[in-house]
Motif scaffolding. Structure first.
Motif, PDB file in Angstrom:
ATOM      1  N   UNK A   7       0.835  -1.209   0.000  1.00 59.97           N
ATOM      2  CA  UNK A   7       0.000   0.000   0.000  1.00 59.97           C
ATOM      3  C   UNK A   7       0.865   1.252   0.000  1.00 59.97           C
ATOM      4  N   UNK A   8       1.958   1.217   0.757  1.00 61.71           N
ATOM      5  CA  UNK A   8       2.863   2.355   0.817  1.00 61.71           C
ATOM      6  C   UNK A   8       3.497   2.607  -0.546  1.00 61.71           C
ATOM      7  N   UNK A   9       3.868   1.537  -1.242  1.00 64.28           N
ATOM      8  CA  UNK A   9       4.471   1.674  -2.566  1.00 64.28           C
ATOM      9  C   UNK A   9       3.492   2.290  -3.566  1.00 64.28           C
ATOM     10  N   UNK A  10       2.211   2.026  -3.375  1.00 61.18           N
ATOM     11  CA  UNK A  10       1.196   2.669  -4.217  1.00 61.18           C
ATOM     12  C   UNK A  10       1.277   4.183  -4.052  1.00 61.18           C
ATOM     13  N   UNK A  11       1.453   4.621  -2.804  1.00 66.17           N
ATOM     14  CA  UNK A  11       1.600   6.051  -2.536  1.00 66.17           C
ATOM     15  C   UNK A  11       2.861   6.624  -3.160  1.00 66.17           C
ATOM     16  N   UNK A  12       3.970   5.881  -3.080  1.00 66.37           N
ATOM     17  CA  UNK A  12       5.225   6.323  -3.697  1.00 66.37           C
ATOM     18  C   UNK A  12       5.034   6.489  -5.199  1.00 66.37           C
ATOM     19  N   UNK A  13       4.425   5.482  -5.841  1.00 68.61           N
ATOM     20  CA  UNK A  13       4.188   5.515  -7.292  1.00 68.61           C
ATOM     21  C   UNK A  13       3.288   6.690  -7.678  1.00 68.61           C
ATOM     22  N   UNK A  15       2.741   9.471  -6.116  1.00 76.34           N
ATOM     23  CA  UNK A  15       3.393  10.775  -5.936  1.00 76.34           C
ATOM     24  C   UNK A  15       4.456  11.000  -6.995  1.00 76.34           C
ATOM     25  N   UNK A  16       5.218   9.959  -7.321  1.00 80.48           N
ATOM     26  CA  UNK A  16       6.253  10.084  -8.346  1.00 80.48           C
ATOM     27  C   UNK A  16       5.644  10.455  -9.692  1.00 80.48           C
ATOM     28  N   UNK A  17       4.475   9.892  -9.990  1.00 85.54           N
ATOM     29  CA  UNK A  17       3.793  10.166 -11.255  1.00 85.54           C
ATOM     30  C   UNK A  17       2.928  11.416 -11.181  1.00 85.54           C
ATOM     31  N   UNK A  18       2.951  12.082 -10.044  1.00 86.80           N
ATOM     32  CA  UNK A  18       2.184  13.310  -9.808  1.00 86.80           C
ATOM     33  C   UNK A  18       0.675  13.082  -9.883  1.00 86.80           C
ATOM     34  N   UNK A  19       0.261  11.829  -9.691  1.00 84.06           N
ATOM     35  CA  UNK A  19      -1.175  11.535  -9.563  1.00 84.06           C
ATOM     36  C   UNK A  19      -1.663  12.142  -8.247  1.00 84.06           C
ATOM     37  N   UNK A  20      -0.819  12.004  -7.226  1.00 88.69           N
ATOM     38  CA  UNK A  20      -1.022  12.725  -5.960  1.00 88.69           C
ATOM     39  C   UNK A  20      -0.041  13.885  -5.956  1.00 88.69           C
ATOM     40  N   UNK A 201       9.463  11.817  -1.566  1.00 85.94           N
ATOM     41  CA  UNK A 201      10.175  13.072  -1.790  1.00 85.94           C
ATOM     42  C   UNK A 201      11.528  13.131  -1.087  1.00 85.94           C
ATOM     43  N   UNK A 202      11.837  12.106  -0.319  1.00 86.71           N
ATOM     44  CA  UNK A 202      13.110  12.107   0.419  1.00 86.71           C
ATOM     45  C   UNK A 202      14.274  11.729  -0.500  1.00 86.71           C
ATOM     46  N   UNK A 203      15.433  12.312  -0.257  1.00 89.75           N
ATOM     47  CA  UNK A 203      16.647  11.999  -1.017  1.00 89.75           C
ATOM     48  C   UNK A 203      17.413  10.902  -0.282  1.00 89.75           C
ATOM     49  N   UNK A 204      17.484   9.736  -0.896  1.00 92.28           N
ATOM     50  CA  UNK A 204      18.087   8.572  -0.242  1.00 92.28           C
ATOM     51  C   UNK A 204      19.543   8.795   0.131  1.00 92.28           C
ATOM     52  N   UNK A 205      20.285   9.506  -0.716  1.00 91.32           N
ATOM     53  CA  UNK A 205      21.712   9.734  -0.458  1.00 91.32           C
ATOM     54  C   UNK A 205      21.929  10.471   0.858  1.00 91.32           C
TER      55      UNK A 205
END
Length: 297
Positions: A7-13, A15-20, A201-205
């Motif tokens: 479910x969390x990955x759905x949110x990541x996807x 947001x990345x696609x700007x659907x959210x 939105x977090x920068x992994x590095x």
């Protein structure tokens, strides 16, 4: 945890696609906090009156208050050699878990609806302390307005109403109950989608390179749940109550840690990184803590 992770990955996807969008994340968060979560809490009290449940509710209320107060005092010693802007973040994130967005879905998954029932009671003193003492940790000033806001929080209000309905055996009409319950059932998937969209939105590095982040996660995910078990066993608390309290305390850092940090000029970047990292690591530590509970309780 795998289901919640998906479910969390759905949110990541999304947001990345700007659907959210960035703006809609805040709107969805408000919708969850003000509508779906209160609906979930209200319907979680749909049980026939039981003296044992009332005693357990009283017990977990006291457990929550005692745990938070002890953690507030102990947290001073966990951050002795850090700067003030870092201290406030570490103390807040170690004391206050994400008992809303993450806590309720996990409690429901492990204990069923009864987990939400007791979790809602646990969160009454938790919310009061988070929005009062939690703010003082950042500002160093007492503010009665924050206490008032905590008392008027929709989640607290719905918990009090639900508990009174339980005590006096008041039932919602079937049609109304079904409507409210259905809205409340949105809370779990919606909360995980929101968390995922925030994490995207977090920068992994930046996150993986800071040792203080790992220390904050260690305090939040390992030290606090194990301390919870140790403290409650001293007071001979019921096993189920210990388990529920420990699971709540095994949650990642509360999302408001970064909101407060930014508002009160603390290290909000550190707060955001601890939230992100603790949320990811909790996917592994929560099952670990639940397995440990079987052997130490």
């Amino acid at each position: 945890m795998i289901i919640l992770s998906i479910m969390m990955l759905v949110g990541v996807f999304a947001r990345k696609k700007d659907i959210i969008t960035k703006e809609s994340v805040k709107s969805l968060s408000n919708f969850l906090l003000d509508i779906t979560l209160p609906a979930l809490l209200l319907t979680s009290f749909n049980y026939n009156y039981s003296e044992k449940m009332v005693k357990n509710a009283e017990s977990i209320f006291l457990c929550s208050a005692v745990i938070q107060i002890i953690f507030i005092l102990l947290s001073k010693f966990f951050v002795l050699h850090n700067k003030d802007r870092v201290k406030s973040v570490l103390r807040f994130s170690s004391i206050f878990p994400n008992s809303g967005f993450m806590g309720y879905p996990v409690l429901e998954g492990i204990f069923g609806k009864i987990g939400i029932f007791y979790g809602a009671i646990f969160n009454i003193p938790y919310n009061l302390l988070m929005f009062s003492v939690g703010v003082v940790l950042y500002t160093g000033k007492n503010n009665m307005k924050t206490v008032k806001n905590a008392l008027l929080n929709p989640a607290v209000i719905s918990t009090v109403i639900g508990f009174l309905m339980f005590v006096f055996s008041i039932k919602l009409p079937y049609t109304l109950y079904t409507a409210v319950s259905t809205v409340g059932s949105m809370t779990t998937p919606l909360s995980m989608i929101i968390v995922g969209s925030m994490l995207s939105e977090a920068r992994l590095k930046d996150i993986f390179s800071e040792l203080m982040v790992y220390y904050g996660c260690f305090l939040r995910l390992i030290v606090m749940p194990l301390l919870t078990v140790f403290i409650l066993r001293i007071f001979h608390v019921d096993t189920l109550m210990i388990q529920i309290c420990a699971v709540i305390e095994a949650m990642p850092a509360a999302v408001v840690a970064s909101i407060f940090a930014e508002k009160y000029n603390a290290d909000y970047k550190l707060a955001a990184r601890i939230i992100f990292m603790s949320t990811i690591i909790s996917m592994f530590t929560i099952p670990l803590i639940t397995m440990i509970l079987k052997y130490i309780i």
